[in-house]
Design a protein around this motif. Structure first.
Motif, short mmCIF file in Angstrom:
data_model
loop_
_atom_site.label_atom_id
_atom_site.label_comp_id
_atom_site.label_asym_id
_atom_site.label_seq_id
_atom_site.Cartn_x
_atom_site.Cartn_y
_atom_site.Cartn_z
N LEU A 1 0.74 -1.18 0.00
CA LEU A 1 -0.11 -0.15 -0.08
C LEU A 1 0.64 1.11 0.05
O LEU A 1 1.92 1.38 0.80
CB LEU A 1 -0.92 -0.17 1.14
N SER A 2 0.42 2.03 -0.79
CA SER A 2 1.15 3.68 -0.79
C SER A 2 -0.25 4.63 -0.59
O SER A 2 -0.88 4.58 -1.64
CB SER A 2 1.82 3.65 -1.97
N ILE B 1 4.51 9.79 -5.99
CA ILE B 1 4.93 8.65 -7.12
C ILE B 1 6.32 8.36 -6.73
O ILE B 1 6.64 7.09 -6.57
CB ILE B 1 4.62 9.23 -8.52
N LYS B 2 7.25 9.13 -6.45
CA LYS B 2 8.57 8.91 -5.94
C LYS B 2 8.79 8.13 -5.02
O LYS B 2 9.40 7.03 -4.97
CB LYS B 2 9.35 10.28 -5.80
N HIS B 3 8.20 8.41 -3.98
CA HIS B 3 8.23 7.40 -2.76
C HIS B 3 7.84 6.04 -2.95
O HIS B 3 8.28 5.19 -2.60
CB HIS B 3 7.01 8.26 -1.62
N THR B 4 6.52 6.17 -3.75
CA THR B 4 6.09 4.67 -4.35
C THR B 4 7.11 3.89 -4.79
O THR B 4 7.39 2.67 -4.64
CB THR B 4 4.80 4.87 -5.07
N VAL B 5 7.57 4.49 -5.99
CA VAL B 5 8.26 3.66 -6.67
C VAL B 5 9.79 3.43 -6.22
O VAL B 5 10.49 2.28 -6.43
CB VAL B 5 8.65 4.51 -8.07
N ASP B 6 10.23 4.56 -5.21
CA ASP B 6 11.42 4.20 -4.48
C ASP B 6 11.42 3.04 -3.85
O ASP B 6 12.45 2.19 -3.47
CB ASP B 6 11.99 5.59 -3.93
N ILE C 1 4.05 -0.72 3.63
CA ILE C 1 3.01 0.35 3.57
C ILE C 1 3.74 1.77 3.58
O ILE C 1 4.64 1.99 4.43
CB ILE C 1 2.12 0.63 4.90
N ALA C 2 3.64 2.36 2.54
CA ALA C 2 4.25 3.72 2.46
C ALA C 2 3.23 5.04 2.61
O ALA C 2 1.93 4.77 2.25
CB ALA C 2 4.91 3.97 1.09
N THR C 3 3.59 5.97 3.35
CA THR C 3 2.52 7.00 3.52
C THR C 3 3.28 8.35 2.87
O THR C 3 4.20 8.85 2.99
CB THR C 3 1.97 7.39 5.02
N THR C 4 2.24 9.00 2.19
CA THR C 4 2.44 10.41 1.90
C THR C 4 1.45 11.65 2.50
O THR C 4 0.30 11.29 2.10
CB THR C 4 2.76 10.64 0.32
N VAL C 5 2.03 12.40 3.33
CA VAL C 5 0.70 13.40 3.91
C VAL C 5 1.19 14.59 3.46
O VAL C 5 2.25 15.33 3.43
CB VAL C 5 1.16 13.25 5.34
N MET D 1 -3.88 9.34 9.21
CA MET D 1 -3.47 8.51 8.15
C MET D 1 -2.71 7.42 9.33
O MET D 1 -2.76 6.19 8.87
CB MET D 1 -1.93 9.30 7.82
N GLY D 2 -2.29 7.72 10.50
CA GLY D 2 -1.80 6.76 11.48
C GLY D 2 -2.77 5.80 11.76
O GLY D 2 -2.53 4.68 11.78
N LYS D 3 -4.27 6.18 11.97
CA LYS D 3 -5.12 5.10 12.34
C LYS D 3 -5.31 4.19 10.80
O LYS D 3 -5.60 3.13 11.10
CB LYS D 3 -6.56 5.85 12.54
N THR D 4 -5.49 4.55 9.81
CA THR D 4 -5.45 3.89 8.65
C THR D 4 -4.23 2.90 8.39
O THR D 4 -4.53 1.69 8.03
CB THR D 4 -5.39 4.84 7.26
N VAL D 5 -3.09 3.37 8.72
CA VAL D 5 -1.97 2.57 8.74
C VAL D 5 -2.13 1.50 9.55
O VAL D 5 -2.17 0.09 9.53
CB VAL D 5 -0.68 3.32 8.89
N LYS D 6 -2.56 1.65 10.91
CA LYS D 6 -2.77 0.69 11.92
C LYS D 6 -3.92 -0.45 11.61
O LYS D 6 -3.71 -1.39 11.96
CB LYS D 6 -3.23 1.43 13.15
N ALA D 7 -4.99 0.21 11.14
CA ALA D 7 -5.99 -0.78 10.66
C ALA D 7 -5.61 -1.60 9.54
O ALA D 7 -5.92 -2.65 9.47
CB ALA D 7 -7.37 0.23 10.18
#
Length: 266
Positions: free
Chosen positions: A40-41, A84-89, A67-71, A50-56
């Motif tokens: 998941l990105s 996109i960069k964070h996801t592909v990296d 799991i990658a997150t971009t806020v 976002m933290g709650k979504t990641v925990k779930a």
């Protein structure tokens, strides 16, 4: 009957980007893809949410390192590029893009401001186009899928939400035009068009608790199935359009609206 186990998430598991993943349909989609064993990105503007979504998602079996997150606000080009960069990296690929971020602004055209118009189109249309453009090269590599979260307000007209209806109609047209552009590359592009779904979008648009309860009650008459919808029902439709179960479907606008879009006064 016990719930089936989620597929194990590994480095080979498919990767989905979900925008608007901190609430409503976007969050439900993130959780559903987690259940299906995706890496998941996730993108959203609220770091705490976002933290709650990641925990779930982790509770559904997705490891933290999958799991990658971009806020940030995807209207900003730098944030869109970073997603996109964070996801592909991190994952080296993108298999599915779910554009679920969106806003609703209420008000008659006569009373609304052009600032409202700009804000609705910036979030609901411009930011979707921007993030999609950056993702396309990687989706071509994977022969991936794009699912846009539109609304039954795209093909149908409703008073008091003209700018919202216009923005979703534009998103529907973008979906179909892009489907034709990317078909030869093996990339499928579709959209879901929900009716009224229980989420916080209407409250964010200004409804108080009493108004929202009355709105949901009215939904029993405005939807043929006699009720409003749930976010998970839309999430399942999004997954269907993203998955091989819809492998011969592109440019489709899938109504998930309890029949609202086909009702006419009588």
């Amino acid at each position: 009957m016990s719930k089936p186990h989620s597929p194990p998430v590994t480095d080979d598991s498919p990767v989905v980007i979900v925008t608007g993943a901190t609430s409503g349909i976007g969050k439900a989609a993130a959780l559903y893809f987690a259940e299906k064993g995706f890496q998941l990105s996730l993108s959203g503007r609220d770091e705490g949410a976002m933290g709650k979504t990641v925990k779930a998602c982790m509770e559904l079996g997705v490891p933290h390192n999958s799991i990658a997150t971009t806020v940030g606000d995807l209207r900003e080009e730098a944030i869109a590029r970073e997603l996109i960069k964070h996801t592909v990296d991190k994952f080296k690929k993108i298999n599915t893009l779910v554009n679920a971020a969106g806003i609703l602004v209420n008000g008659a055209v006569e009373d609304a401001s052009m600032t409202d118009y700009d804000r609705v189109f910036d979030v609901n249309v411009r930011s979707v186009i921007q993030i999609t453009r950056y993702a396309i090269p990687y989706l071509k590599e994977s022969k991936g899928t794009i699912v846009n979260v539109s609304s039954i307000a795209g093909p149908c007209a409703f008073p008091g939400v003209s700018f919202y209806c216009m923005s979703k109609a534009a998103l529907d047209s973008f979906t179909q035009c892009l489907a034709l552009e990317l078909a030869s590359a093996g990339v499928r592009v579709n959209a879901v068009n929900p009716g009224v779904i229980v989420s916080d979008i209407h409250k964010r648009a200004g409804m108080d608790e009493k108004q929202y309860e009355e709105f949901l009650e009215k939904g029993k008459q405005t939807h043929a199935l006699g009720r409003v919808g749930l976010v998970n029902e839309v999430a399942q439709a999004i997954y269907f359009l993203a998955s091989d179960a819809s492998s011969f479907t592109t440019g489709h606008l899938l109504s998930v609206d309890g029949g609202r879009g086909i009702m006419t006064p009588r």
